[in-house]
Design a protein around this motif. Structure first.
Motif: not given
Length: 705
Positions: A136-148, A150-160
């Protein structure tokens, strides 16, 4: 990214450099979304297709024989994944003609889109946050990881996890809509596509003749007896943006590519040097003559371009000379502006790309000084130990051997030049606490208790276990990849639908990729050992099983123990949080597992293993090895000679922030992005991007381009 930067990045990424691959994807992301959006028609599905394409591209990149064809190759993957997604969700109404691929989705599909927020709201809170920020906000996964935080690997897991849940949510609804639409499909398609078909046909004819005239003006190419191979149209929303035409020598993929705007302006041009004879390529013109040839070519298409942009920058590349012009703002070049042209020494144009002028960005009222930025970097920075291969083609200090390195956390990516405050500053400074070695070791130990230590399985035996037998499968093609050999298999009696079509018309990119990849299995073999390094199954198979995650994991572990028993004891299964396990849906067709490689609590950077299992057939449909020799790892000392604090001090001392304009695509619906002022962190002496520091020698490791 000019052609030479592109080729260097592609080679680096193919050698396993994740940062180089990330740079490639960042540079091409807008085009990928544009292409995907043209087919799937909505932002969520386009992102879904692009994410799947990125995964496929990362795995298959070493199979790309010529780095210069990366953009076309990547576009083909995006088209393939987009159309696969489209077919699964039945969002097009085929009419039997080539123009069917350009029709808008059925009106009924709009109702499903309106229901999207309700579906997202039903997701678990952590998963929902990632999906909203990403799509919805078109953020990159790295940016989401920093924003929340959270580890980048966890963000990828949530995305999938979120995407899988959304697919499950819509599966029954899509099937109901498909049954409802089928009786009126033909009439609806004819009514909706009538005007579009006529307009598109006229545009294609006009552009085709324009493109043909352009390449026929190149005398050597005109005599090559080229035939139409691919024609395709790319849109952004309902607007046609680009028209692609590719001609090749019959029976080969050697040819010429021309991309035009709807008005017939040249956007992109490239020709394979194999079309020219050795005699034609033996000339060696001086730079001033090449300059004149290049300027004449540019002015033929854009008369004012050489005067509109900066003075030409010239790069000598041996048998080629590269000229580029960019638009500048506040003394700094704007990415993807102006044009570039690549000429062979003999005087023919091998490639041309036109970006044009961009709205000039406004310099912020207040920006951080370099000293202030370095203070922030030093305050936020921590260091983590990894072992990784420093590739000579990627790093200036690379020697293609394993090294122990201190990796900065967060990574030394470009930093905003405008001061941040409040919550945004806190989120930007969030640390990555993800520990790759914290994954589960018990499943690996259980397999080891049941099995005797062994040696890697014979490649033929392993292929048999993966469902590829010589009696049933034939070799479709082979690719020489230097240290590896790529082989494409296909079932002997299989006749892909795309090949069964009796047509002399040019392919669309999708039809071409369908004919090339449908019902195939792609395998990479290490040339020295013969071992399988990756396996990708493009067969569409569904069985009668209903395997849960535990059963699929057992299949995956047995494969890994058989394929590489030396690496196996060092694997750690990346587990999802308990909250995520409760949201799993057994109806998902594939179960994917990712493993980190760890030794003495030190993880490998870009050395990981992934396996995917089909729940209904029990077959492996994806496998990627760790690309790691255990003998070399055993010899590497994992105890750093350089203390952590000294490593941090040296890294900070070597950094020099330099202002740049960077394209940002957040909240940008045009797909073109907008410019933001950022600091690039480079080494003071060389001006190259700093990546890490060698933990034994204390040497700063930089990119070599």
């Amino acid at each position: 990214m000019n052609p030479f930067e592109l080729e260097a990045a592609v080679k680096a990424a193919a050698d396993g450099d994740a940062s180089a691959f990330a740079q490639l994807i960042e540079a091409e992301r807008t085009q990928m979304l544009r292409v995907a959006g043209y087919y799937v028609r909505n932002h969520i599905d386009a992102e879904d297709a692009v994410q799947e394409a990125i995964c496929r591209a990362f795995t298959a990149l070493p199979t790309l024989r010529e780095p210069k064809y990366f953009r076309t190759w990547l576009t083909r993957i995006v088209i393939n994944t987009s159309m696969s997604l489209l077919e699964r969700s039945r969002k097009t109404i085929p009419t039997g003609g080539a123009e069917a691929e350009y029709l808008t989705a059925s009106h009924k599909d709009t109702d499903g889109t309106l229901d999207l927020l309700q579906a997202v709201s039903a997701l678990p809170p952590k998963v929902r946050r990632v999906i909203l920020l990403k799509y919805m906000h078109d953020l990159r996964l790295k940016d989401i990881a920093e924003l929340l935080e959270l580890p980048l690997g966890t963000v990828k897991t949530y995305q999938n996890k979120g995407l899988n849940l959304l697919r499950t949510y819509y599966r029954e609804e899509i099937e109901e809509r498909r049954r409802a639409v089928e009786p009126i499909a033909a009439d609806s398609a004819a009514w909706e596509g009538k005007d579009m078909e006529s307009e598109l046909s006229e545009m294609l004819h006009r552009s085709r003749e324009r493109a043909k005239t352009l390449f026929e003006n190149q005398s050597a190419v005109a005599s090559a007896e080229l035939k139409p191979f691919i024609e395709d149209v790319f849109r952004h929303g309902d607007q046609v943006r680009e028209l692609l035409f590719i001609w090749t020598k019959p029976g080969t993929e050697i040819g010429i590519s021309v991309t035009l705007s709807p008005d017939g302006d040249l956007i992109d041009y490239s020709v394979d040097m194999e079309l020219y004879t050795e005699q034609e390529k033996c000339l060696h013109l001086p730079p001033e003559e090449l300059f004149a040839i290049g300027e004449r070519f540019v002015r033929d298409h854009y008369p004012d371009a050489p005067d509109q942009f900066s003075a030409l920058e010239i790069e000598d590349r041996g048998d080629r000379v590269f000229f580029s012009c960019s638009q500048y703002a506040s003394g700094m070049p704007l990415p993807r502006s102006g044009f570039w042209i690549d000429l062979h020494r003999s005087g023919f144009v091998t490639a041309f790309k036109y970006f044009g002028s961009k709205p000039e960005p406004v310099m912020p009222d207040h920006i951080l000084t370099p000293e202030e930025l370095l203070e922030e970097v030093a305050k936020d920075l921590s260091m983590k130990l990894y072992f990784m291969r420093l590739h000579e083609s990627v790093h200036s200090q690379g020697d293609d051997r394993l090294h122990l390195v201190y990796m900065p956390q967060p990574y030394l990516i470009n930093r905003p030049a405008v001061p941040e405050s409040g919550e945004s500053k806190k989120n930007a400074q969030a640390k990555d606490d993800y520990d790759p070695c914290a994954g589960a070791n018990e499943p690996i130990l259980e397999v080891l208790r049941r099995n005797e230590p062994g040696v890697p399985a014979d490649p033929e035996t392993l292929l048999e276990s993966l469902g590829i037998s010589e009696a049933e499968y034939e070799v479709l093609r082979e690719v020489d990849m230097g240290s590896e050999r790529g082989v494409v298999y296909r079932r002997r009696e299989a006749v892909p639908a795309a090949e069964a079509v009796d047509s002399t018309d040019p392919y669309t990119l999708y039809r071409y990729m369908q004919a090339r990849n449908e019902e195939t299995v792609k395998v990479r073999f290490d040339r020295d050992s013969g071992r399988i390094s990756s396996f990708i199954d493009f067969r569409e198979e569904t069985g009668i099983l209903q395997l849960d995650d535990r059963a699929c994991l057992e299949i995956a572990l047995n494969l890994l123990h058989t394929a590489d028993p030396f690496v196996f004891p060092h694997l750690r299964l990346n587990l999802e949080e308990e909250e995520d396990k409760e949201t799993e849906q057994p109806s998902r067709q594939n179960a994917g597992f990712n493993f980190s490689v760890c030794k003495d609590s030190v993880p490998g950077f870009s050395h990981h293993v992934s396996v995917s299992v089909n729940r209904t057939t029990g077959r492996i449909n994806h496998y990627m090895s760790a690309d790691l020799g255990m003998e070399e790892l055993e010899k590497l000392s994992l105890v750093p000679s350089l203390p952590l604090e000294e490593a941090k001090r040296r890294l900070i001392a070597a950094l020099e922030p330099r202002l740049i304009w960077e394209l940002d695509y957040s909240d940008d619906r045009s797909g073109d992005g907008h410019y933001m002022l950022r600091y690039k962190l480079v080494e003071r002496e060389s001006g190259l991007s700093v990546r890490m520091i060698e933990a034994h020698t204390g040497q700063i490791v930089t990119d070599n381009f």
